[in-house]
Design a protein around this motif. Structure first.
Motif, PDB file in Angstrom:
ATOM      1  N   LEU A 203       0.862  -1.176   0.000  1.00 15.75           N
ATOM      2  CA  LEU A 203       0.000   0.000   0.000  1.00 15.75           C
ATOM      3  C   LEU A 203       0.904   1.233   0.000  1.00 15.75           C
ATOM      4  O   LEU A 203       1.670   1.440   0.939  1.00 15.75           O
ATOM      5  N   THR A 204       0.825   2.027  -1.071  1.00 24.36           N
ATOM      6  CA  THR A 204       1.592   3.271  -1.145  1.00 24.36           C
ATOM      7  C   THR A 204       0.616   4.431  -1.024  1.00 24.36           C
ATOM      8  O   THR A 204      -0.297   4.570  -1.833  1.00 24.36           O
ATOM      9  N   LEU A 205       0.803   5.235   0.008  1.00 19.70           N
ATOM     10  CA  LEU A 205      -0.105   6.338   0.300  1.00 19.70           C
ATOM     11  C   LEU A 205       0.599   7.656  -0.005  1.00 19.70           C
ATOM     12  O   LEU A 205       1.634   7.974   0.601  1.00 19.70           O
ATOM     13  N   ILE A 206       0.040   8.419  -0.949  1.00 19.85           N
ATOM     14  CA  ILE A 206       0.699   9.629  -1.434  1.00 19.85           C
ATOM     15  C   ILE A 206      -0.103  10.875  -1.051  1.00 19.85           C
ATOM     16  O   ILE A 206      -1.213  11.095  -1.531  1.00 19.85           O
ATOM     17  N   GLY A 207       0.459  11.674  -0.174  1.00 15.79           N
ATOM     18  CA  GLY A 207      -0.076  13.003   0.145  1.00 15.79           C
ATOM     19  C   GLY A 207      -1.533  13.063   0.517  1.00 15.79           C
ATOM     20  O   GLY A 207      -2.285  13.829  -0.081  1.00 15.79           O
ATOM     21  N   GLY A 208      -1.944  12.299   1.516  1.00 14.64           N
ATOM     22  CA  GLY A 208      -3.351  12.293   1.919  1.00 14.64           C
ATOM     23  C   GLY A 208      -3.542  12.689   3.371  1.00 14.64           C
ATOM     24  O   GLY A 208      -2.633  12.556   4.197  1.00 14.64           O
ATOM     25  N   PRO A 209      -4.751  13.157   3.728  1.00 13.75           N
ATOM     26  CA  PRO A 209      -5.017  13.672   5.088  1.00 13.75           C
ATOM     27  C   PRO A 209      -5.434  12.594   6.078  1.00 13.75           C
ATOM     28  O   PRO A 209      -6.586  12.536   6.502  1.00 13.75           O
ATOM     29  N   VAL A 210      -4.494  11.741   6.479  1.00 13.76           N
ATOM     30  CA  VAL A 210      -4.807  10.744   7.499  1.00 13.76           C
ATOM     31  C   VAL A 210      -5.093  11.441   8.830  1.00 13.76           C
ATOM     32  O   VAL A 210      -6.056  11.136   9.514  1.00 13.76           O
ATOM     33  N   ASP A 211      -4.239  12.395   9.175  1.00 18.25           N
ATOM     34  CA  ASP A 211      -4.475  13.233  10.358  1.00 18.25           C
ATOM     35  C   ASP A 211      -4.318  14.699   9.959  1.00 18.25           C
ATOM     36  O   ASP A 211      -3.204  15.230   9.943  1.00 18.25           O
ATOM     37  N   PRO A 212      -5.422  15.372   9.640  1.00 18.17           N
ATOM     38  CA  PRO A 212      -5.351  16.772   9.198  1.00 18.17           C
ATOM     39  C   PRO A 212      -4.736  17.715  10.230  1.00 18.17           C
ATOM     40  O   PRO A 212      -4.241  18.783   9.873  1.00 18.17           O
ATOM     41  N   GLU A 213      -4.769  17.324  11.508  1.00 20.58           N
ATOM     42  CA  GLU A 213      -4.242  18.189  12.564  1.00 20.58           C
ATOM     43  C   GLU A 213      -2.734  18.051  12.736  1.00 20.58           C
ATOM     44  O   GLU A 213      -2.118  18.811  13.495  1.00 20.58           O
ATOM     45  N   ALA A 214      -2.118  17.122  12.019  1.00 14.00           N
ATOM     46  CA  ALA A 214      -0.676  16.915  12.170  1.00 14.00           C
ATOM     47  C   ALA A 214       0.121  18.109  11.672  1.00 14.00           C
ATOM     48  O   ALA A 214       1.224  18.376  12.156  1.00 14.00           O
ATOM     49  N   ASN A 215      -0.410  18.818  10.685  1.00 13.21           N
ATOM     50  CA  ASN A 215       0.269  19.982  10.116  1.00 13.21           C
ATOM     51  C   ASN A 215      -0.775  20.806   9.383  1.00 13.21           C
ATOM     52  O   ASN A 215      -1.278  20.384   8.345  1.00 13.21           O
ATOM     53  N   HIS A 216      -1.100  21.956   9.901  1.00 18.36           N
ATOM     54  CA  HIS A 216      -2.217  22.743   9.370  1.00 18.36           C
ATOM     55  C   HIS A 216      -1.919  23.349   8.002  1.00 18.36           C
ATOM     56  O   HIS A 216      -0.796  23.747   7.702  1.00 18.36           O
ATOM     57  N   ASP A 340       0.497  -7.693   7.614  1.00 18.21           N
ATOM     58  CA  ASP A 340       1.484  -8.132   6.616  1.00 18.21           C
ATOM     59  C   ASP A 340       1.330  -7.450   5.256  1.00 18.21           C
ATOM     60  O   ASP A 340       1.729  -7.992   4.225  1.00 18.21           O
ATOM     61  N   VAL A 341       0.741  -6.258   5.244  1.00  9.43           N
ATOM     62  CA  VAL A 341       0.680  -5.441   4.034  1.00  9.43           C
ATOM     63  C   VAL A 341       1.726  -4.333   4.166  1.00  9.43           C
ATOM     64  O   VAL A 341       1.610  -3.479   5.053  1.00  9.43           O
ATOM     65  N   ALA A 342       2.740  -4.358   3.344  1.00 12.60           N
ATOM     66  CA  ALA A 342       3.786  -3.333   3.428  1.00 12.60           C
ATOM     67  C   ALA A 342       3.197  -1.965   3.074  1.00 12.60           C
ATOM     68  O   ALA A 342       2.442  -1.835   2.107  1.00 12.60           O
ATOM     69  N   VAL A 343       3.543  -0.951   3.855  1.00 20.16           N
ATOM     70  CA  VAL A 343       2.968   0.388   3.679  1.00 20.16           C
ATOM     71  C   VAL A 343       4.085   1.411   3.502  1.00 20.16           C
ATOM     72  O   VAL A 343       5.003   1.485   4.327  1.00 20.16           O
ATOM     73  N   LYS A 344       3.974   2.201   2.440  1.00 25.75           N
ATOM     74  CA  LYS A 344       4.941   3.264   2.186  1.00 25.75           C
ATOM     75  C   LYS A 344       4.211   4.603   2.108  1.00 25.75           C
ATOM     76  O   LYS A 344       3.177   4.719   1.448  1.00 25.75           O
ATOM     77  N   LYS A 373       8.193  -3.432   7.622  1.00 28.88           N
ATOM     78  CA  LYS A 373       7.223  -3.316   6.541  1.00 28.88           C
ATOM     79  C   LYS A 373       6.678  -1.898   6.405  1.00 28.88           C
ATOM     80  O   LYS A 373       5.734  -1.667   5.654  1.00 28.88           O
ATOM     81  N   LYS A 374       7.263  -0.970   7.138  1.00 32.40           N
ATOM     82  CA  LYS A 374       6.861   0.430   7.049  1.00 32.40           C
ATOM     83  C   LYS A 374       7.979   1.234   6.392  1.00 32.40           C
ATOM     84  O   LYS A 374       9.164   1.004   6.665  1.00 32.40           O
ATOM     85  N   ALA A 375       7.594   2.165   5.539  1.00 33.78           N
ATOM     86  CA  ALA A 375       8.580   3.010   4.878  1.00 33.78           C
ATOM     87  C   ALA A 375       7.983   4.382   4.626  1.00 33.78           C
ATOM     88  O   ALA A 375       6.759   4.539   4.567  1.00 33.78           O
ATOM     89  N   SER A 376       8.837   5.380   4.478  1.00 32.42           N
ATOM     90  CA  SER A 376       8.353   6.730   4.187  1.00 32.42           C
ATOM     91  C   SER A 376       9.389   7.480   3.363  1.00 32.42           C
ATOM     92  O   SER A 376      10.587   7.170   3.405  1.00 32.42           O
ATOM     93  N   HIS A 377       8.882   8.465   2.613  1.00 32.35           N
ATOM     94  CA  HIS A 377       9.767   9.298   1.796  1.00 32.35           C
ATOM     95  C   HIS A 377       9.209  10.715   1.751  1.00 32.35           C
ATOM     96  O   HIS A 377       8.034  10.919   1.440  1.00 32.35           O
ATOM     97  N   LEU A 378      10.040  11.697   2.065  1.00 31.04           N
ATOM     98  CA  LEU A 378       9.697  13.110   1.962  1.00 31.04           C
ATOM     99  C   LEU A 378      10.481  13.684   0.797  1.00 31.04           C
ATOM    100  O   LEU A 378      11.711  13.728   0.839  1.00 31.04           O
ATOM    101  N   GLU A 379       9.753  14.119  -0.252  1.00 28.44           N
ATOM    102  CA  GLU A 379      10.400  14.629  -1.462  1.00 28.44           C
ATOM    103  C   GLU A 379      10.737  16.112  -1.299  1.00 28.44           C
ATOM    104  O   GLU A 379       9.841  16.954  -1.154  1.00 28.44           O
ATOM    105  N   PRO A 380      12.029  16.461  -1.315  1.00 33.03           N
ATOM    106  CA  PRO A 380      12.436  17.862  -1.134  1.00 33.03           C
ATOM    107  C   PRO A 380      11.896  18.769  -2.239  1.00 33.03           C
ATOM    108  O   PRO A 380      11.949  18.423  -3.421  1.00 33.03           O
ATOM    109  N   GLY A 381      11.352  19.912  -1.851  1.00 33.61           N
ATOM    110  CA  GLY A 381      10.918  20.926  -2.798  1.00 33.61           C
ATOM    111  C   GLY A 381       9.687  20.597  -3.617  1.00 33.61           C
ATOM    112  O   GLY A 381       9.301  21.376  -4.485  1.00 33.61           O
TER     113      GLY A 381
END
Length: 421
Positions: A203-216, A340-344, A373-381
């Protein structure tokens, strides 16, 4: 505003502007005017062309426009779009490359239902087609769905995604973009509880509001401050007599478009002024940069009122996903059931729609998923659009996502650590 009259008034205004543009273009094209060359006529014709095209696009569903895909064998394979599952509010479609061996990577793109059609992900699809079998959720315009088809809210959306996952089977890799990220996560968790054998591989999750309060952002601030009564009174209308969904309560696409444009009014005004000048000089093209962008941007769809209102109330205000308190069809979903579903997670550093941290919050909910099984990526700029369709996606994010898919394509429970970090 919950009346068909207001809906029809907006459509009348749109139709009138389209007619005015067509009239100006036709009048300025009369051969007789060529006997007295006048730059004013050239500008009038250009204004008419740009105006007619712009207002016509607002009620037209864009074509996918993907005719063929090149292969490593040097051949171009014709792309045929096939409906795999048909439902009242959306279909699951497959981009089948005729004559090509089936690719081992099976990818389900979960497209947003946030004003634009699934064709907003056209470039994402094109970038994945050479390497993957690509499926996508093709959501329907609510104005075209009869009231007899019933309601469609965020619970129904989640159940649709579950059905599509089950149809494609456990060897699927899911990529959710923007708005459907929290609901796709919920669909996966619900599937893990009810039908664990049908869970996707990754499961690859791209730029979605899982927790909108995390960063206004402006989006989250709006959702937090406005009341539901204000939203319902100011945003919801009933579909007028022109469409099959007559009487259905919707958040109209034209109203959404007005909001989109108002946020960057100066930029859009400058873009259209420059396009009129280019058209007057004979420098504009049918598929130039302006038309390519605005043909998609101006094509908007109505959302069902219940989907829009439940998104604001339950995702942004009550933060049901972020608090692990989301209920679907009477059942409380447990995100800890995903084991057991890998999440990025993919986020853009300059994303002003779903700011960094909002999507990353998903990993904290996955209490039953091993860290490897967890991964994350923050794309600069990178901004919001760039992380799924722009240069950042093509050059940096897409290769990472494909590596992540490959790392999680083997037997369940096995994963190469280096590929998911």
């Amino acid at each position: 505003m919950k009346y068909m009259m207001t809906y029809d008034m907006m459509e009348t205004a749109r139709n009138t502007n389209e007619w005015l543009g067509a009239t100006a273009r036709a009048m300025a094209s009369y051969p007789a005017f060529s006997m007295w060359p006048n730059p004013g006529m050239a500008m009038l014709k250009a204004w008419g062309e740009v105006t007619e095209r712009s207002f016509a696009r607002m009620v037209a569903k864009p074509d996918w426009g993907i005719s063929a895909v090149p292969d490593m064998d040097g051949k171009d394979h014709v792309v045929s779009i096939r409906k795999v599952v048909e439902k009242p509010f959306g279909d699951l479609i497959h981009f089948r490359c005729i004559g090509r061996h089936e690719r081992p990577r099976k990818v389900l793109l979960v497209a947003p239902m946030s004003g634009h059609y699934a064709t907003l992900l056209r470039k994402t699809v094109i970038s994945l087609l050479p390497d993957c079998e690509v499926y996508i959720t093709d959501w329907h315009n609510a104005r075209d769905i009869p009231v007899s088809a019933g309601k469609f809210d965020i619970e129904d959306y989640t159940l649709y995604v579950m059905d599509f996952m089950r149809e494609l089977g456990p060897d699927t890799h899911v990529i959710a973009v923007c708005q459907p990220v929290p609901l796709t996560l919920a669909a996966t968790a619900y599937l893990a509880e009810l039908h664990p054998e049908a869970q996707p591989r990754s499961l690859t999750l791209i730029g979605g509001p899982v927790d909108p309060e995390a960063n206004h952002t402006e989006v989250t601030d709006f959702g937090r401050t406005v009341t539901m009564g204000q939203l319902e009174q100011s945003m919801i209308q009933r579909v007028g007599f022109k469409y099959d969904g007559v009487g259905r309560k919707v958040y109209p696409g034209l109203l959404q478009l007005a909001s989109f444009i108002s946020m960057n009014a100066e930029t859009h005004s400058r873009a259209f002024t420059n396009q009129i000048i280019k058209a007057a000089k004979g420098e504009a093209g049918d598929h130039d940069k302006h038309n390519t962008f605005y043909d998609e941007y101006l094509a908007v769809m109505d959302m069902t009122a219940e989907f829009y209102l439940s998104t604001v109330e339950r995702i942004f205000k009550a933060r049901e996903i972020a608090r692990n308190d989301f209920v679907v069809d009477g059942h409380k979903v447990d995100f800890g059931a995903i084991t057991d579903v890998a999440v990025k997670i993919v986020e853009g550093e300059e994303d002003d729609i779903s700011a960094p941290g909002q999507c990353l919050a998903a990993l904290d909910l996955l209490t039953g998923l091993p860290d490897e099984k967890k991964a994350s990526h923050l794309e600069p700029g990178a901004g919001h659009y760039g992380i799924f369709a722009g240069k950042s996606w093509r050059n940096n994010i897409r290769p990472l996502v494909l590596d992540f898919i490959d790392a999680n394509s083997g037997p369940r429970g096995k994963v190469r650590l280096s590929a998911v970090t």
